[in-house]
Design a protein around this motif. Structure first.
Motif, PDB file in Angstrom:
ATOM      1  N   TYR A 287      -9.767  -1.703 -27.085  1.00 14.89           N
ATOM      2  CA  TYR A 287      -8.443  -2.035 -27.628  1.00 14.89           C
ATOM      3  C   TYR A 287      -8.155  -3.531 -27.702  1.00 14.89           C
ATOM      4  O   TYR A 287      -7.322  -3.941 -28.492  1.00 14.89           O
ATOM      5  CB  TYR A 287      -7.314  -1.337 -26.850  1.00 14.89           C
ATOM      6  CG  TYR A 287      -7.448   0.159 -26.800  1.00 14.89           C
ATOM      7  CD1 TYR A 287      -7.138   0.954 -27.903  1.00 14.89           C
ATOM      8  CD2 TYR A 287      -7.897   0.792 -25.643  1.00 14.89           C
ATOM      9  CE1 TYR A 287      -7.275   2.330 -27.857  1.00 14.89           C
ATOM     10  CE2 TYR A 287      -8.027   2.176 -25.590  1.00 14.89           C
ATOM     11  CZ  TYR A 287      -7.716   2.938 -26.699  1.00 14.89           C
ATOM     12  OH  TYR A 287      -7.848   4.304 -26.644  1.00 14.89           O
TER      13      TYR A 287
ATOM     14  N   ASP B  31       4.322   9.105 -34.529  1.00 13.24           N
ATOM     15  CA  ASP B  31       3.374   9.317 -33.433  1.00 13.24           C
ATOM     16  C   ASP B  31       1.974   9.664 -33.914  1.00 13.24           C
ATOM     17  O   ASP B  31       1.009   9.481 -33.188  1.00 13.24           O
ATOM     18  CB  ASP B  31       3.867  10.436 -32.506  1.00 13.24           C
ATOM     19  CG  ASP B  31       5.011   9.973 -31.614  1.00 13.24           C
ATOM     20  OD1 ASP B  31       5.221   8.750 -31.520  1.00 13.24           O
ATOM     21  OD2 ASP B  31       5.674  10.836 -31.033  1.00 13.24           O
TER      22      ASP B  31
ATOM     23  N   ASP C 239      -5.940   6.197 -27.519  1.00 13.47           N
ATOM     24  CA  ASP C 239      -4.513   5.877 -27.565  1.00 13.47           C
ATOM     25  C   ASP C 239      -4.232   5.124 -28.867  1.00 13.47           C
ATOM     26  O   ASP C 239      -4.541   3.941 -28.995  1.00 13.47           O
ATOM     27  CB  ASP C 239      -4.133   5.017 -26.355  1.00 13.47           C
ATOM     28  CG  ASP C 239      -2.644   4.749 -26.266  1.00 13.47           C
ATOM     29  OD1 ASP C 239      -1.934   4.787 -27.305  1.00 13.47           O
ATOM     30  OD2 ASP C 239      -2.170   4.475 -25.154  1.00 13.47           O
TER      31      ASP C 239
ATOM     32  N   LYS D 251      -1.507   3.996 -30.172  1.00 14.67           N
ATOM     33  CA  LYS D 251      -0.599   2.840 -30.050  1.00 14.67           C
ATOM     34  C   LYS D 251      -1.343   1.576 -29.630  1.00 14.67           C
ATOM     35  O   LYS D 251      -1.092   0.493 -30.150  1.00 14.67           O
ATOM     36  CB  LYS D 251       0.523   3.139 -29.049  1.00 14.67           C
ATOM     37  CG  LYS D 251       1.526   4.142 -29.560  1.00 14.67           C
ATOM     38  CD  LYS D 251       2.594   4.438 -28.522  1.00 14.67           C
ATOM     39  CE  LYS D 251       3.496   5.555 -29.035  1.00 14.67           C
ATOM     40  NZ  LYS D 251       4.447   5.986 -28.019  1.00 14.67           N
ATOM     41  N   GLN D 252      -2.290   1.709 -28.706  1.00 17.42           N
ATOM     42  CA  GLN D 252      -3.061   0.540 -28.273  1.00 17.42           C
ATOM     43  C   GLN D 252      -3.989   0.019 -29.354  1.00 17.42           C
ATOM     44  O   GLN D 252      -4.335  -1.158 -29.379  1.00 17.42           O
ATOM     45  CB  GLN D 252      -3.892   0.871 -27.025  1.00 17.42           C
ATOM     46  CG  GLN D 252      -3.084   0.993 -25.757  1.00 17.42           C
ATOM     47  CD  GLN D 252      -4.013   1.137 -24.574  1.00 17.42           C
ATOM     48  OE1 GLN D 252      -4.843   0.268 -24.320  1.00 17.42           O
ATOM     49  NE2 GLN D 252      -3.882   2.242 -23.853  1.00 17.42           N
TER      50      GLN D 252
END
Length: 186
Positions: free
Chosen positions: A122, A69, A36, A38-39
């Motif tokens: 993360y 994105d 991920d 974003k994390q």
């Protein structure tokens, strides 16, 4: 032909002197499943690394900021000879089916270099790997253990080294990064 090979080798040798060259092609390590992006964003401190000619200072850190994105702004910094030095680059997900395989470039004229996230939780640590084939004769490895803080427990470092080893990445020359006195210096 022989002379041109010698000239190319003479040019490349100083560039890879601090790196870790190995015969043969780059390994293909497993990367973080269901990565991920974003994390992963935010501030990461370099805890340990394979020697790299382009990293000579201390207090090395990188801040990742999402721009779309599939692309990120990458700002890396270090303290070298008492001065804070920063370099800005761009990162991209090169294959949306495998988002843990990023490419990063710090110049508009240079291609993206592999920046593969092998493992991350993360919030504490991440393992990053990069490899470049040189003339198909050998490859040059880069590997980093990153942390959200300037230090990690020894057990985390051991697990990280084991993960690299299980993926056929030689980290016997890995060195600890200097992260002491960073907040007091500048």
């Amino acid at each position: 032909m022989k002379l041109s090979f010698v000239l190319v080798f003479a040019f490349i040798l100083p560039l890879i002197r601090a790196q870790v060259p190995h015969w043969g092609p780059c390994p293909e390590p497993a990367v973080q499943p269901a990565f991920d992006l974003k994390q992963f964003m935010g501030r990461w401190f370099e805890i340990a690394k394979l020697p790299a000619q382009f990293e000579k200072g201390r207090c090395i850190e990188t801040n990742f900021t999402l721009t779309t994105d599939s692309s990120i702004r990458v700002v890396s910094s270090e303290i070298l000879k008492g001065e804070l030095r920063k370099i800005e680059g761009t990162g991209v997900i090169e294959d949306m089916k495998n988002p843990a395989k990023l490419g990063i470039s710090y110049s508009y004229v240079l291609p993206y270099s592999p920046y593969w996230i092998l493992s991350t939780d993360y919030v504490n640590s991440a393992l990053v790997y990069s490899c470049t084939d040189v003339l198909r004769l050998f490859h040059v490895d880069f590997a980093w253990i990153l942390g959200r803080t300037r230090s990690l427990p020894e057990s985390t470092l051991e697990t990280a080294r084991d993960t690299f080893a299980k993926n056929n990445i030689d980290v016997s020359r890995m060195i600890a990064s200097r992260q002491q006195g960073c907040d007091k210096t500048l």
